[in-house]
Motif scaffolding. Structure first.
Motif, PDB file in Angstrom:
ATOM      1  N   GLN A 196       0.863  -1.168   0.000  1.00  0.00           N
ATOM      2  CA  GLN A 196       0.000   0.000   0.000  1.00  0.00           C
ATOM      3  C   GLN A 196       0.907   1.227   0.000  1.00  0.00           C
ATOM      4  O   GLN A 196       1.604   1.491   0.980  1.00  0.00           O
ATOM      5  CB  GLN A 196      -0.922   0.003   1.211  1.00  0.00           C
ATOM      6  CG  GLN A 196      -1.926  -1.140   1.236  1.00  0.00           C
ATOM      7  CD  GLN A 196      -2.837  -1.090   2.444  1.00  0.00           C
ATOM      8  OE1 GLN A 196      -3.094  -0.024   3.001  1.00  0.00           O
ATOM      9  NE2 GLN A 196      -3.331  -2.241   2.852  1.00  0.00           N
ATOM     10  N   LEU A 197       0.888   1.949  -1.100  1.00  0.00           N
ATOM     11  CA  LEU A 197       1.803   3.073  -1.290  1.00  0.00           C
ATOM     12  C   LEU A 197       1.135   4.372  -0.856  1.00  0.00           C
ATOM     13  O   LEU A 197       0.037   4.697  -1.304  1.00  0.00           O
ATOM     14  CB  LEU A 197       2.217   3.153  -2.759  1.00  0.00           C
ATOM     15  CG  LEU A 197       3.316   4.143  -3.129  1.00  0.00           C
ATOM     16  CD1 LEU A 197       4.623   3.767  -2.448  1.00  0.00           C
ATOM     17  CD2 LEU A 197       3.496   4.182  -4.647  1.00  0.00           C
ATOM     18  N   LEU A 198       1.813   5.109   0.020  1.00  0.00           N
ATOM     19  CA  LEU A 198       1.327   6.407   0.475  1.00  0.00           C
ATOM     20  C   LEU A 198       2.399   7.460   0.228  1.00  0.00           C
ATOM     21  O   LEU A 198       3.584   7.197   0.456  1.00  0.00           O
ATOM     22  CB  LEU A 198       1.009   6.382   1.975  1.00  0.00           C
ATOM     23  CG  LEU A 198      -0.178   5.537   2.446  1.00  0.00           C
ATOM     24  CD1 LEU A 198      -0.295   5.628   3.971  1.00  0.00           C
ATOM     25  CD2 LEU A 198      -1.462   5.988   1.798  1.00  0.00           C
ATOM     26  N   PRO A 199       2.010   8.660  -0.217  1.00  0.00           N
ATOM     27  CA  PRO A 199       2.988   9.745  -0.295  1.00  0.00           C
ATOM     28  C   PRO A 199       3.632   9.960   1.069  1.00  0.00           C
ATOM     29  O   PRO A 199       2.991   9.772   2.108  1.00  0.00           O
ATOM     30  CB  PRO A 199       2.134  10.952  -0.713  1.00  0.00           C
ATOM     31  CG  PRO A 199       0.947  10.353  -1.408  1.00  0.00           C
ATOM     32  CD  PRO A 199       0.666   9.078  -0.682  1.00  0.00           C
ATOM     33  N   GLN A 200       4.886  10.374   1.097  1.00  0.00           N
ATOM     34  CA  GLN A 200       5.629  10.388   2.353  1.00  0.00           C
ATOM     35  C   GLN A 200       5.013  11.325   3.396  1.00  0.00           C
ATOM     36  O   GLN A 200       4.923  10.979   4.582  1.00  0.00           O
ATOM     37  CB  GLN A 200       7.075  10.782   2.069  1.00  0.00           C
ATOM     38  CG  GLN A 200       8.056  10.234   3.068  1.00  0.00           C
ATOM     39  CD  GLN A 200       9.456  10.186   2.489  1.00  0.00           C
ATOM     40  OE1 GLN A 200      10.021  11.230   2.164  1.00  0.00           O
ATOM     41  NE2 GLN A 200      10.012   9.006   2.353  1.00  0.00           N
ATOM     42  N   GLY A 201       4.591  12.485   2.968  1.00  0.00           N
ATOM     43  CA  GLY A 201       3.954  13.402   3.909  1.00  0.00           C
ATOM     44  C   GLY A 201       2.638  12.865   4.425  1.00  0.00           C
ATOM     45  O   GLY A 201       2.287  13.052   5.600  1.00  0.00           O
ATOM     46  N   THR A 202       1.895  12.190   3.551  1.00  0.00           N
ATOM     47  CA  THR A 202       0.633  11.582   3.962  1.00  0.00           C
ATOM     48  C   THR A 202       0.874  10.461   4.956  1.00  0.00           C
ATOM     49  O   THR A 202       0.139  10.310   5.938  1.00  0.00           O
ATOM     50  CB  THR A 202      -0.121  11.046   2.728  1.00  0.00           C
ATOM     51  OG1 THR A 202      -0.341  12.120   1.799  1.00  0.00           O
ATOM     52  CG2 THR A 202      -1.474  10.454   3.109  1.00  0.00           C
TER      53      THR A 202
END
Length: 230
Positions: A96-102
Protein backbone atom coordinates in the motif's frame (compact mmCIF):
# COMPACT_ATOMS: atom_id res chain seq x y z
CA UNK A 1 10.32 2.90 38.97
CA UNK A 2 9.54 -0.06 36.70
CA UNK A 3 12.52 -1.56 34.92
CA UNK A 4 11.83 -1.12 31.20
CA UNK A 5 15.11 -2.56 29.92
CA UNK A 6 14.74 -5.90 28.12
CA UNK A 7 16.84 -7.93 25.68
CA UNK A 8 16.28 -7.99 21.94
CA UNK A 9 15.08 -11.59 22.22
CA UNK A 10 12.55 -10.61 24.88
CA UNK A 11 11.37 -7.87 22.56
CA UNK A 12 10.97 -10.34 19.67
CA UNK A 13 8.94 -12.65 21.90
CA UNK A 14 6.23 -9.98 22.14
CA UNK A 15 5.36 -10.41 18.46
CA UNK A 16 2.60 -12.73 17.24
CA UNK A 17 1.35 -13.60 13.77
CA UNK A 18 -1.07 -11.18 12.17
CA UNK A 19 0.08 -8.14 14.13
CA UNK A 20 0.30 -4.64 12.72
CA UNK A 21 3.81 -3.31 13.37
CA UNK A 22 5.27 0.17 12.92
CA UNK A 23 9.02 0.29 12.27
CA UNK A 24 10.99 3.51 12.41
CA UNK A 25 13.72 4.52 10.01
CA UNK A 26 14.41 6.32 6.76
CA UNK A 27 16.27 3.83 4.65
CA UNK A 28 18.48 2.22 7.31
CA UNK A 29 18.97 5.46 9.26
CA UNK A 30 17.09 5.43 12.53
CA UNK A 31 16.06 1.81 12.04
CA UNK A 32 15.92 -0.58 15.06
CA UNK A 33 18.36 -3.06 13.52
CA UNK A 34 19.01 -5.10 16.67
CA UNK A 35 15.36 -5.88 17.33
CA UNK A 36 14.76 -6.66 13.65
CA UNK A 37 17.72 -9.06 13.73
CA UNK A 38 16.19 -10.80 16.77
CA UNK A 39 12.91 -11.19 14.88
CA UNK A 40 14.80 -13.44 12.45
CA UNK A 41 14.49 -16.23 15.04
CA UNK A 42 10.84 -15.59 15.91
CA UNK A 43 8.17 -17.76 14.25
CA UNK A 44 5.63 -15.21 13.05
CA UNK A 45 3.75 -14.76 9.78
CA UNK A 46 1.36 -12.36 8.04
CA UNK A 47 2.67 -9.19 9.67
CA UNK A 48 1.36 -5.86 8.43
CA UNK A 49 4.34 -3.51 8.52
CA UNK A 50 3.99 0.27 8.48
CA UNK A 51 7.33 1.81 7.61
CA UNK A 52 8.80 4.24 5.12
CA UNK A 53 10.46 1.31 3.36
CA UNK A 54 11.21 -2.38 3.99
CA UNK A 55 14.94 -2.13 4.59
CA UNK A 56 17.39 -3.44 2.03
CA UNK A 57 18.18 -6.95 0.87
CA UNK A 58 19.07 -8.93 3.98
CA UNK A 59 19.29 -5.84 6.21
CA UNK A 60 16.77 -4.47 8.70
CA UNK A 61 13.23 -5.22 7.62
CA UNK A 62 14.78 -6.93 4.60
CA UNK A 63 15.65 -9.88 6.89
CA UNK A 64 12.09 -10.75 7.81
CA UNK A 65 10.87 -9.88 4.31
CA UNK A 66 13.18 -12.59 2.93
CA UNK A 67 11.68 -15.02 5.42
CA UNK A 68 8.15 -14.36 4.19
CA UNK A 69 6.99 -12.97 7.53
CA UNK A 70 5.49 -9.78 6.05
CA UNK A 71 2.10 -10.10 4.39
CA UNK A 72 1.41 -6.40 3.79
CA UNK A 73 3.71 -3.38 3.75
CA UNK A 74 2.37 0.17 4.03
CA UNK A 75 4.86 2.91 3.20
CA UNK A 76 6.34 5.32 0.70
CA UNK A 77 9.53 3.96 -0.80
CA UNK A 78 9.84 0.27 -1.52
CA UNK A 79 12.22 0.19 -4.48
CA UNK A 80 15.32 0.40 -2.27
CA UNK A 81 14.71 -3.31 -1.69
CA UNK A 82 14.43 -5.16 -4.99
CA UNK A 83 13.09 -8.22 -3.20
CA UNK A 84 9.98 -6.25 -2.22
CA UNK A 85 9.30 -5.47 -5.87
CA UNK A 86 9.92 -9.07 -6.89
CA UNK A 87 7.67 -10.46 -4.16
CA UNK A 88 4.92 -7.99 -5.07
CA UNK A 89 5.09 -9.04 -8.72
CA UNK A 90 4.89 -12.68 -7.62
CA UNK A 91 1.83 -11.94 -5.41
CA UNK A 92 3.80 -12.87 -2.29
CA UNK A 93 3.53 -9.39 -0.78
CA UNK A 94 0.78 -6.76 -0.68
CA UNK A 95 1.91 -3.14 -0.92
CA UNK A 96 0.00 0.00 0.00
CA UNK A 97 1.80 3.07 -1.29
CA UNK A 98 1.33 6.41 0.47
CA UNK A 99 2.99 9.74 -0.29
CA UNK A 100 5.63 10.39 2.35
CA UNK A 101 3.95 13.40 3.91
CA UNK A 102 0.63 11.58 3.96
CA UNK A 103 2.27 8.60 5.65
CA UNK A 104 3.75 10.86 8.32
CA UNK A 105 0.46 12.65 8.94
CA UNK A 106 -1.50 9.38 9.02
CA UNK A 107 0.78 8.12 11.80
CA UNK A 108 0.57 11.43 13.68
CA UNK A 109 -3.22 11.41 13.37
CA UNK A 110 -3.36 7.85 14.66
CA UNK A 111 -1.41 8.89 17.73
CA UNK A 112 -3.61 11.93 18.25
CA UNK A 113 -6.87 9.96 18.08
CA UNK A 114 -7.93 11.44 14.73
CA UNK A 115 -9.58 8.70 12.62
CA UNK A 116 -9.06 10.30 9.19
CA UNK A 117 -8.20 13.52 7.40
CA UNK A 118 -8.41 15.08 3.93
CA UNK A 119 -5.32 15.84 1.85
CA UNK A 120 -4.87 17.18 -1.65
CA UNK A 121 -1.80 14.97 -2.15
CA UNK A 122 -2.54 12.10 -4.60
CA UNK A 123 -5.75 13.71 -5.88
CA UNK A 124 -6.14 12.92 -9.57
CA UNK A 125 -3.71 9.98 -9.47
CA UNK A 126 -4.09 6.22 -9.20
CA UNK A 127 -3.28 6.45 -5.49
CA UNK A 128 -6.62 8.17 -4.96
CA UNK A 129 -8.66 5.48 -6.71
CA UNK A 130 -11.27 3.91 -4.44
CA UNK A 131 -10.94 6.60 -1.79
CA UNK A 132 -13.57 9.13 -0.80
CA UNK A 133 -12.94 12.56 -2.28
CA UNK A 134 -14.44 15.97 -1.58
CA UNK A 135 -14.05 19.47 -2.95
CA UNK A 136 -13.16 22.31 -0.58
CA UNK A 137 -12.85 25.86 -1.95
CA UNK A 138 -12.72 24.48 -5.48
CA UNK A 139 -9.90 22.02 -4.78
CA UNK A 140 -10.20 18.22 -4.61
CA UNK A 141 -9.09 16.44 -1.44
CA UNK A 142 -8.72 12.73 -0.72
CA UNK A 143 -9.81 11.09 2.53
CA UNK A 144 -6.96 9.25 4.23
CA UNK A 145 -7.52 7.03 7.26
CA UNK A 146 -5.07 7.35 10.12
CA UNK A 147 -2.61 4.58 10.98
CA UNK A 148 -2.15 2.75 14.29
CA UNK A 149 -0.30 -0.42 15.29
CA UNK A 150 -0.20 -3.18 17.85
CA UNK A 151 3.54 -2.68 18.33
CA UNK A 152 5.99 0.04 17.29
CA UNK A 153 9.71 -0.64 17.26
CA UNK A 154 11.61 2.60 17.06
CA UNK A 155 15.22 3.80 17.33
CA UNK A 156 16.56 6.64 19.47
CA UNK A 157 19.99 7.95 20.44
CA UNK A 158 19.65 8.01 24.23
CA UNK A 159 17.07 6.86 26.74
CA UNK A 160 17.09 7.38 30.46
CA UNK A 161 15.93 4.49 32.62
CA UNK A 162 12.37 5.84 32.59
CA UNK A 163 12.24 5.90 28.79
CA UNK A 164 12.61 9.59 28.00
CA UNK A 165 14.20 9.79 24.53
CA UNK A 166 16.53 11.99 22.55
CA UNK A 167 17.35 11.46 18.87
CA UNK A 168 20.39 12.03 16.71
CA UNK A 169 19.87 14.41 13.78
CA UNK A 170 17.98 12.84 10.84
CA UNK A 171 17.76 9.47 12.62
CA UNK A 172 14.79 11.09 14.34
CA UNK A 173 12.60 10.79 11.18
CA UNK A 174 9.37 8.79 11.79
CA UNK A 175 10.34 7.47 15.22
CA UNK A 176 8.71 10.08 17.53
CA UNK A 177 5.43 9.86 15.62
CA UNK A 178 5.34 6.07 15.80
CA UNK A 179 5.95 6.22 19.55
CA UNK A 180 2.49 7.78 19.95
CA UNK A 181 0.55 5.50 17.61
CA UNK A 182 0.96 1.96 18.96
CA UNK A 183 -0.40 -0.01 21.89
CA UNK A 184 3.10 -1.22 22.82
CA UNK A 185 6.27 0.74 22.06
CA UNK A 186 9.76 -0.81 22.08
CA UNK A 187 12.69 1.55 21.66
CA UNK A 188 16.21 0.49 20.69
CA UNK A 189 18.82 2.97 21.88
CA UNK A 190 22.55 3.50 21.58
CA UNK A 191 22.92 4.55 25.20
CA UNK A 192 20.92 4.13 28.41
CA UNK A 193 21.58 6.77 31.08
CA UNK A 194 20.32 7.27 34.66
CA UNK A 195 16.89 8.79 35.16
CA UNK A 196 17.06 12.57 35.36
CA UNK A 197 20.38 12.90 33.53
CA UNK A 198 18.91 14.04 30.20
CA UNK A 199 18.35 17.74 29.59
CA UNK A 200 14.54 18.08 29.78
CA UNK A 201 14.64 20.55 26.88
CA UNK A 202 16.29 17.87 24.69
CA UNK A 203 13.68 15.18 25.35
CA UNK A 204 11.55 14.60 22.25
CA UNK A 205 9.56 11.52 23.33
CA UNK A 206 8.38 11.46 26.98
CA UNK A 207 8.72 8.23 28.95
CA UNK A 208 4.93 7.74 29.18
CA UNK A 209 4.91 6.52 25.57
CA UNK A 210 7.66 3.93 26.06
CA UNK A 211 7.02 0.40 27.35
CA UNK A 212 10.37 -1.32 26.75
CA UNK A 213 13.99 -0.30 26.12
CA UNK A 214 16.54 -2.43 24.23
CA UNK A 215 20.27 -1.71 24.15
CA UNK A 216 21.40 -1.49 20.52
CA UNK A 217 23.98 -4.08 19.46
CA UNK A 218 24.11 -3.06 15.79
CA UNK A 219 26.52 -0.71 14.02
CA UNK A 220 25.80 0.55 10.52
CA UNK A 221 29.05 0.51 8.54
CA UNK A 222 30.10 1.92 5.18
CA UNK A 223 28.73 0.10 2.16
CA UNK A 224 25.42 -0.54 3.96
CA UNK A 225 26.87 -3.32 6.06
CA UNK A 226 25.75 -4.00 9.61
CA UNK A 227 27.92 -5.39 12.39
CA UNK A 228 26.14 -7.01 15.33
CA UNK A 229 27.45 -7.70 18.84
CA UNK A 230 24.70 -10.05 19.96
Amino acid sequence: MRNKVITAKEAADKFTSGMTVMVGGFGLIGSPLTVLKALEEKEVTDLTVISNNVGEEGIGLGIILQQGKIGTAIGSYFTSNREAVRMYNENKLQLQLLPQGTLSEAIRAGGAGIPAFYTSTSAGTKLAEGKEQKVFDGKTYVLQKSLKADIAIIKAYKADEMGNLTYYKTARNFNPLMATAAKTVIVEVDEIVPAGSLDPEAVITPHLFIDHIVQSKATLLEGRRVEYEL
